[in-house]
Write a protein that holds these residues in place. Structure first.
Motif, short mmCIF file in Angstrom:
data_model
loop_
_atom_site.label_atom_id
_atom_site.label_comp_id
_atom_site.label_asym_id
_atom_site.label_seq_id
_atom_site.Cartn_x
_atom_site.Cartn_y
_atom_site.Cartn_z
N ALA A 1 -2.74 1.65 12.61
CA ALA A 1 -1.72 1.54 11.57
C ALA A 1 -0.71 2.65 11.82
O ALA A 1 -0.90 3.49 12.70
N SER A 2 0.36 2.66 11.03
CA SER A 2 1.41 3.63 11.32
C SER A 2 1.96 4.35 10.09
O SER A 2 2.60 5.39 10.22
N ASP A 3 1.70 3.83 8.90
CA ASP A 3 2.33 4.36 7.70
C ASP A 3 1.28 5.07 6.84
O ASP A 3 0.43 4.41 6.22
N PRO A 4 1.32 6.41 6.75
CA PRO A 4 0.33 7.11 5.94
C PRO A 4 0.55 6.96 4.44
O PRO A 4 -0.31 7.35 3.65
N ASP A 5 1.68 6.38 4.05
CA ASP A 5 1.96 6.23 2.62
C ASP A 5 1.56 4.88 2.06
O ASP A 5 1.49 4.71 0.85
N HIS A 6 1.33 3.90 2.93
CA HIS A 6 1.02 2.56 2.44
C HIS A 6 -0.14 1.97 3.24
O HIS A 6 -0.22 2.12 4.46
N ARG A 7 -1.01 1.27 2.56
CA ARG A 7 -2.10 0.56 3.21
C ARG A 7 -1.52 -0.55 4.09
O ARG A 7 -0.59 -1.24 3.68
N PRO A 8 -2.02 -0.73 5.30
CA PRO A 8 -1.46 -1.79 6.16
C PRO A 8 -1.72 -3.18 5.59
O PRO A 8 -2.79 -3.44 5.03
N ALA A 9 -0.73 -4.05 5.73
CA ALA A 9 -0.88 -5.43 5.27
C ALA A 9 -1.41 -6.32 6.37
O ALA A 9 -1.91 -7.43 6.11
N GLU A 10 -1.32 -5.86 7.63
CA GLU A 10 -1.81 -6.62 8.77
C GLU A 10 -2.14 -5.66 9.89
O GLU A 10 -1.73 -4.49 9.87
N GLY A 11 -2.84 -6.15 10.88
CA GLY A 11 -3.20 -5.32 12.02
C GLY A 11 -4.26 -5.99 12.86
O GLY A 11 -4.95 -6.91 12.41
N ALA A 12 -4.39 -5.53 14.10
CA ALA A 12 -5.35 -6.12 15.03
C ALA A 12 -6.77 -5.72 14.66
O ALA A 12 -7.05 -4.54 14.40
N ILE A 13 -7.66 -6.70 14.62
CA ILE A 13 -9.07 -6.43 14.37
C ILE A 13 -9.67 -5.80 15.62
O ILE A 13 -9.40 -6.22 16.75
N ALA A 14 -10.49 -4.77 15.43
CA ALA A 14 -11.12 -4.07 16.55
C ALA A 14 -12.35 -3.34 16.03
O ALA A 14 -12.43 -3.02 14.84
N PRO A 15 -13.32 -3.06 16.89
CA PRO A 15 -14.54 -2.36 16.44
C PRO A 15 -14.42 -0.84 16.43
O PRO A 15 -15.42 -0.15 16.40
N GLU A 16 -13.18 -0.30 16.43
CA GLU A 16 -12.97 1.15 16.49
C GLU A 16 -13.72 1.90 15.39
O GLU A 16 -14.15 3.04 15.58
N PHE A 17 -13.83 1.29 14.24
CA PHE A 17 -14.37 1.97 13.06
C PHE A 17 -15.83 2.37 13.22
O PHE A 17 -16.33 3.20 12.45
N LEU A 18 -16.54 1.82 14.20
CA LEU A 18 -17.94 2.21 14.38
C LEU A 18 -18.08 3.68 14.76
O LEU A 18 -19.17 4.26 14.61
N THR B 1 -8.22 -6.39 2.08
CA THR B 1 -9.53 -7.07 2.03
C THR B 1 -10.68 -6.13 2.39
O THR B 1 -11.84 -6.51 2.25
N GLY B 2 -10.35 -4.94 2.89
CA GLY B 2 -11.38 -3.98 3.26
C GLY B 2 -11.68 -3.93 4.74
O GLY B 2 -12.45 -3.09 5.19
N GLN B 3 -11.09 -4.81 5.53
CA GLN B 3 -11.35 -4.82 6.97
C GLN B 3 -10.54 -3.73 7.67
O GLN B 3 -9.33 -3.61 7.45
N TYR B 4 -11.21 -2.97 8.51
CA TYR B 4 -10.51 -1.97 9.31
C TYR B 4 -9.65 -2.65 10.37
O TYR B 4 -10.00 -3.73 10.88
N VAL B 5 -8.56 -1.99 10.72
CA VAL B 5 -7.72 -2.46 11.82
C VAL B 5 -7.73 -1.41 12.93
O VAL B 5 -8.11 -0.25 12.71
N ARG B 6 -7.31 -1.83 14.09
CA ARG B 6 -7.32 -0.91 15.23
C ARG B 6 -6.34 0.24 15.02
O ARG B 6 -6.68 1.41 15.24
#
Length: 747
Positions: A481-498, A474-479
């Motif tokens: 992820a762990s897999d550099p080969d695949h986009r995460p399907a889920e993850g905790a929402i956090a403001p880290e991306f700022l 959906t384009g939302q950043y997550v706090r």
């Protein structure tokens, strides 16, 4: 006569929630003091990572009734005696008495003064004090005694530290904290002071006394030294000088320190009061025997339940140190920032990294790796260089080695900036990408153009993959992820991306940033009386439980003022007014002008002293929070963004979109590469890459090029392969073959 009973209660720190923190400026006085619950809490001596005194508190008592604990039962109002001068006045009210206390230290000696006025409402009410030394874990405890003088003096010994308390005492005794102390005596004897013991220990020894002044003003002095005689002399000399003279000397010493730039006060919401206090707090966080060693906080979070000394904040964290140094630099104190930078240089490991945190002498405490804490010193070097404050070239001695560490170990981090989990973090990645771009600039200046090229190649690759690694479909950043080969399907929402915006890697109004902020506000934003704040991430368990019981390894994360400051900076970067959030931060600081790590964001729980929008049991004050507040004011005052790395912004948000090669390393063994991209294979030693595009029917050999950075790189031209195809490669070194083949798929 020796006090009866066992060694007393187990060792504990004082509350993490300090009302105030102060010290005298300059090198002569080597003590720092904190206030909690209206009374003296931990005092540090002779270093800022050594607690000497645990507390000094007062009790009011009359015969026939339990004593009133001034700390727990009184209502406290605190104020600074002068703006930017960390001497404090506490006005305590109770229906049985009023007690005013002023706290400050002697700028020339290791002595603390308490000037007080006691106004009882009942004629037979008496005032008592009780004090204890900090019981250092893994020791046998302390000793206490009464010095038989007129009036008597109180003595505490903690290993090689002696503490002497002098004042108008009519009676005195010793005992064991929470086992046979003044409070226990007054409680058991219906308000009467009956103990008469002149020594106690080893154990959690305490001292106590009755104040001989029935009503009116009195003064206490506490001396710290490495011998009994010196401690007593320091205390008596301070008392002889008098509170008025010492208060004036203390204030004059602070008046001689650098003042905040006038512009910061003009853009504040409180006429610069919190800005002055923040600058003072940051200065007080520096140890006086270890130049540039700024601790995170003079507190142990939830200290009352802390028994092992592991989870304390009077340590140096590279992240907090860099934030503090940058704030001091931007507030006009470049000398302090340079001292912090030198301390970082002195504590860099041989492998180029830094420990998670350490004691003032460099002894590591927690030893995990946080990649952002390796990148931030590089960015501090850059900031000092841009400001023209560097007195040497840090590239060969520090920057190069730190950047090499990032190349070898990234992009996954063992721990992100919140230190409880690791992986692919947008916050850590942003810091590392900016640091690698900076390292490339330093390398070019040094004539190391091959090294600079590889720094940029890795930075370009990581920057290109941030969204694929760290955002949902959906384009939302997550706090994390762990897999550099695949986009995460889920993850905790956090403001880290700022942090991506902070360093100029993404535009403030980037669609993904704006979409992610909507999710952050939906799930993490909390409304407090002073304004909004944010929790760190969904699922955070670092905070009190919902019933208010202390964090015990689990709980619920609460609102962080640091995140309010970060969000306010983003508001301003979008052209929106940030004044309201500035005022919110000033409201969070309260009367004592101390910004905490966390704020209680649940319903009031009076029994646990938890109030909506006020500090919870975590560390207060937190240097990082005060630094972010100052940085916010600097941003507004300059109408600019000093943290932006201009070469990175030009590269990633102002120029044409890059399509960089992917970079494979043994710490980053990707199995997929995007269509149209080349592959750079990063090897840990000289060798050659043997690759095939046709399942080893034919083989091509590419010699790895020496980057001069301790890694060798071979280019595999897979950019012309069709989507869905695959290829393999292996490496051959002087010592033999890699021992396995690696396969990648083009997607």
């Amino acid at each position: 006569m020796e006090a009866p009973g066992g060694p007393g209660a187990p060792p504990m720190w004082g509350p993490g929630r300090k009302m105030a923190f102060g010290a005298a400026p300059g090198p002569r006085s080597k003590l720092w003091y904190t206030l909690a619950d209206g009374n003296l809490s931990e005092v540090f001596f002779p270093f800022l990572d050594r607690v000497a005194l645990h507390e000094l508190r007062f009790f009011a008592s009359a015969g026939g009734a339990p004593p009133v604990d001034d700390a727990a039962d009184g209502q406290h109002a605190i104020s600074w005696l002068a703006p930017g001068v960390p001497a404090f006045r506490v006005d305590t009210t109770h229906h049985e008495y009023r007690l005013t206390k002023e706290f400050f230290s002697d700028p020339e000696e290791n002595a603390l003064l308490i000037a007080a006025t006691f106004t009882p409402e009942l004629p037979d009410l008496r005032l008592y004090l009780q004090s204890s030394a900090h019981w250092q874990p893994h020791t046998d405890g302390n000793f206490s005694s009464v010095i038989d003088t007129h009036p008597p003096a109180l003595l505490l010994q903690q290993q090689d530290v002696w503490i002497c308390i002098v004042g108008p005492f009519s009676r005195a005794s010793t005992g064991y904290f929470r086992s046979a102390d003044v409070h226990i005596d007054l409680s058991d004897a219906d308000g009467q002071f009956t103990y008469r013991y002149d020594r106690a220990g080893p154990g959690n020894a305490s001292v106590g006394a009755e104040i001989g002044v029935r009503a009116g003003s009195f003064q206490l002095a506490i001396g710290f030294a490495h011998s009994r005689a010196d401690a007593e002399e320091v205390a008596r000399t301070a008392l002889q000088k008098g509170a008025g003279n010492l208060r004036q000397a203390f204030e004059l010493a602070w008046r001689a320190q650098p003042e905040i730039p006038r512009a910061l006060g003009q853009v504040s919401g409180d006429e610069g009061n919190l800005a002055r206090a923040s600058l003072t707090v940051l200065h007080c966080l520096e140890d006086k025997s270890h130049a540039g060693a700024f601790i995170a906080s003079p507190a142990a979070p939830w200290g009352e339940t802390n028994h092992d000394g592991n989870h304390v904040y009077h340590l140096v964290w590279p992240r907090d140190l860099c934030r503090i140094a940058t704030a001091l630099l931007d507030a006009g104190d470049s000398d302090a920032a340079l001292r912090a930078f030198r301390h970082l240089q002195a504590n860099q490991r041989a492998d180029g990294g830094w420990y998670q945190n350490w004691a003032l002498d460099g002894t590591p405490h927690w030893q995990s790796t946080e990649l952002d804490q390796v990148a931030l010193p590089i960015l501090l070097a850059w900031r000092l260089g841009v400001a023209g404050c560097l007195d040497h070239d840090p590239y060969p001695t520090m920057v190069r080695r730190a950047a090499q560490f990032i190349l070898r170990e990234g992009p996954l981090t063992s721990l992100d900036r919140w230190e409880d989990a690791g992986g692919l973090s947008p916050s850590t990645l942003a810091t590392c990408i900016a640091a690698l771009v900076v390292a490339a600039e330093f390398a070019d200046d040094a004539g190391e153009h091959v090294a600079a090229s590889h720094f940029r190649a890795v930075a370009d690759y990581w920057n290109d993959r941030v969204e694929h690694w760290c955002s949902l479909p959906t384009g939302q950043y997550v706090r994390l992820a762990s897999d550099p080969d695949h986009r995460p399907a889920e993850g905790a929402i956090a403001p880290e991306f700022l942090e991506l915006v902070r360093y100029g890697l993404r535009r403030p109004k980037d669609d993904r940033v704006m979409r992610s902020l909507q999710g952050v506000d939906t799930s993490l934003k909390v409304s407090l009386p002073a304004g909004p704040s944010w929790r760190r991430f969904a699922g955070d368990d670092y905070g009190e439980h919902d019933d208010g019981s202390p964090w015990d390894g689990g709980g619920r994360g609460r609102a962080w003022p640091v995140l309010t400051a970060e969000r306010a900076r983003h508001f301003f970067s979008m052209g929106l007014p940030a004044a309201e959030l500035v005022r919110s931060l000033e409201g969070f600081a309260g009367q004592g002008l101390a910004l905490p790590e966390q704020l209680w964001d649940g319903p009031d729980i009076p029994s646990r002293r938890l109030q909506l929008g006020k500090p919870n049991g975590s560390a207060c004050p937190l240097g990082w929070a005060h630094a972010e507040y100052l940085e916010l004011l600097v941003t507004i005052a300059l109408a600019g963004f000093p943290d932006i790395v201009m070469p990175a912004r030009r590269r990633y948000t102002e120029g044409t979109a890059l399509e960089p090669p992917f970079v494979w390393s043994h710490k980053h063994q990707i199995t997929r590469v995007a269509t149209g991209r080349r592959l750079k294979v990063q090897l840990p030693r000289p060798g050659a890459v043997h690759y095939t595009f046709d399942q080893w029917e034919t083989t091509t050999v590419v010699e790895a090029v020496d980057t001069t950075l301790g890694v060798w790189v071979a280019d595999v031209p897979c950019h012309k392969l069709a989507a869905g195809s695959g290829f393999e490669w292996t490496a051959h070194y002087m010592t033999g073959w890699e021992g396995r083949n690696f396969s990648l798929t083009v997607e």
